[in-house]
Design an enzyme around this catalytic site. Structure first.
Site, PDB file in Angstrom:
ATOM      1  N   ASN A  16      17.685 -16.272  42.068  1.00 42.63           N
ATOM      2  CA  ASN A  16      18.729 -15.630  41.241  1.00 42.63           C
ATOM      3  C   ASN A  16      19.503 -16.680  40.448  1.00 42.63           C
ATOM      4  O   ASN A  16      19.855 -16.446  39.284  1.00 42.63           O
ATOM      5  CB  ASN A  16      19.666 -14.796  42.109  1.00 42.63           C
ATOM      6  N   ARG A  93      26.839 -17.308  54.083  1.00 37.81           N
ATOM      7  CA  ARG A  93      28.027 -17.501  54.922  1.00 37.81           C
ATOM      8  C   ARG A  93      29.000 -16.377  54.640  1.00 37.81           C
ATOM      9  O   ARG A  93      29.229 -16.028  53.474  1.00 37.81           O
ATOM     10  CB  ARG A  93      28.732 -18.831  54.594  1.00 37.81           C
ATOM     11  N   LEU A  95      32.530 -15.080  54.014  1.00 36.69           N
ATOM     12  CA  LEU A  95      33.733 -15.731  53.496  1.00 36.69           C
ATOM     13  C   LEU A  95      34.971 -15.114  54.142  1.00 36.69           C
ATOM     14  O   LEU A  95      34.998 -13.924  54.455  1.00 36.69           O
ATOM     15  CB  LEU A  95      33.770 -15.593  51.980  1.00 36.69           C
ATOM     16  N   HIS A 111      23.238  -8.001  46.138  1.00 36.81           N
ATOM     17  CA  HIS A 111      22.668  -7.570  47.419  1.00 36.81           C
ATOM     18  C   HIS A 111      21.419  -6.736  47.123  1.00 36.81           C
ATOM     19  O   HIS A 111      21.445  -5.887  46.227  1.00 36.81           O
ATOM     20  CB  HIS A 111      23.698  -6.737  48.198  1.00 36.81           C
ATOM     21  N   GLU A 145      35.141  -6.818  53.433  1.00 37.11           N
ATOM     22  CA  GLU A 145      34.092  -6.245  54.258  1.00 37.11           C
ATOM     23  C   GLU A 145      32.733  -6.587  53.646  1.00 37.11           C
ATOM     24  O   GLU A 145      32.566  -6.518  52.425  1.00 37.11           O
ATOM     25  CB  GLU A 145      34.259  -4.719  54.316  1.00 37.11           C
TER      26      GLU A 145
HETATM   27  C1  GRF Z   1      18.344 -12.145  47.180  1.00 33.27           C
HETATM   28  O1  GRF Z   1      17.495 -11.100  47.580  1.00 33.27           O
HETATM   29  C2  GRF Z   1      19.775 -11.686  47.120  1.00 33.27           C
HETATM   30  O2  GRF Z   1      19.919 -10.359  46.721  1.00 33.27           O
HETATM   31  C3  GRF Z   1      20.215 -11.844  48.555  1.00 33.27           C
HETATM   32  O3  GRF Z   1      19.600 -13.030  48.991  1.00 33.27           O
HETATM   33  C4  GRF Z   1      18.401 -13.250  48.236  1.00 33.27           C
HETATM   34  C5  GRF Z   1      18.529 -14.606  47.618  1.00 33.27           C
HETATM   35  O4  GRF Z   1      17.356 -14.988  46.948  1.00 33.27           O
HETATM   36  N1  GRF Z   1      21.658 -11.846  48.650  1.00 33.27           N
HETATM   37  P1  GRF Z   1      17.378 -16.235  45.972  1.00 33.27           P
HETATM   38  O5  GRF Z   1      17.884 -17.425  46.794  1.00 33.27           O
HETATM   39  O6  GRF Z   1      18.275 -15.931  44.831  1.00 33.27           O
HETATM   40  O7  GRF Z   1      15.950 -16.428  45.555  1.00 33.27           O
END
Ligand code: GRF
Length: 216
Positions: A16, A93, A95, A111, A145
């Site tokens: 990402n 982690r 937060l 997510h 949350e």
């Molecule tokens: C992704 O699926 C994101 O939605 C989740 O953790 C994963 C991270 O993947 N929170 P990357 O490190 O961005 O490849």
């Protein structure tokens, strides 16, 4: 117009992050990644940042006596770099409420589910076990949350016959790489406001292909 100064927090492979870096390098994109922070020195995503000449910091959570101390070190690093928006991208982690309050409406996360369904870990396994016909991802402002807060962008993908958690995760990840840059662009363009516990977007168009719905 000045570009929004963004930090991306990662723990792992950083696909990402890579998508956000690519977006920020397109002409006219309203945000720039000024800092990448990892809580692990072996986070693969650090290499993507280095390749793009983005400043990196490793803040190892194990070096701090408490979550509060770790989060304090993060805040110090972010403020030193003049960061205006913090993007969590696979940052593993939790937060503290203090951190989340400090960055309220300036802290977003991605997510890999259509929240509020399936927050937390093992999200694809649980989605498959529930027999849902669509999966997807959510970019949202972060509240204390876990995996909660106003939704900015969602992208949906179908669940196909024979899917397992890996095939579904791979399909969702492709959607993530479109949804996160879109959310960052909308915020950078000043088109996202948070009111009454909802994020609202002025005039965002839904791209074709995947189901991608940034409407309020
Ligand atoms: C992704 O699926 C994101 O939605 C989740 O953790 C994963 C991270 O993947 N929170 P990357 O490190 O961005 O490849």
């Amino acid at each position: 117009m000045a570009r929004l100064k963004v930090a991306v927090l990662i723990s792992g492979r950083g696909s990402n992050l890579e998508a956000l870096i690519a977006a920020c390098s397109t002409p006219g994109f309203p945000a720039e990644i000024a800092l990448v922070i990892a809580n692990r020195e072996d986070a693969g995503g650090l290499a993507h940042a280095a390749k793009a000449n983005i400043a990196t910091r490793v803040v190892p959570h194990k070096s701090y006596p408490s979550r509060e101390a770790f989060d304090g070190a993060l805040i110090a690093a972010l403020e030193k770099s003049g960061i205006e928006l913090v993007c969590l991208a696979g940052f593993m982690r939790l937060l503290t409420p203090g951190f989340v309050t400090h960055w309220r409406d300036r802290l977003i996360n991605i997510h890999p589910s259509l929240l509020p369904a399936f927050p937390g870990l093992d999200t694809h396994e649980r989605a498959l076990a529930a027999g849902v016909r669509f999966a997807g991802c959510t970019v949202h402002y972060v509240w204390a949350e876990m995996d909660s807060g106003p939704i900015i962008v969602q992208a949906a993908v179908p669940v196909l016959a024979g899917d397992d958690a890996d095939t579904l995760a791979a399909r969702v990840l492709i959607a993530e790489h479109r949804a996160y840059p879109l959310a960052l662009r909308l915020i950078g363009e000043g088109r996202v406001t948070v009111a009454d516990e909802r994020a609202r977007i002025d005039g965002a168009a839904a791209p074709a292909g995947i189901v991608l719905n940034p409407a309020d």
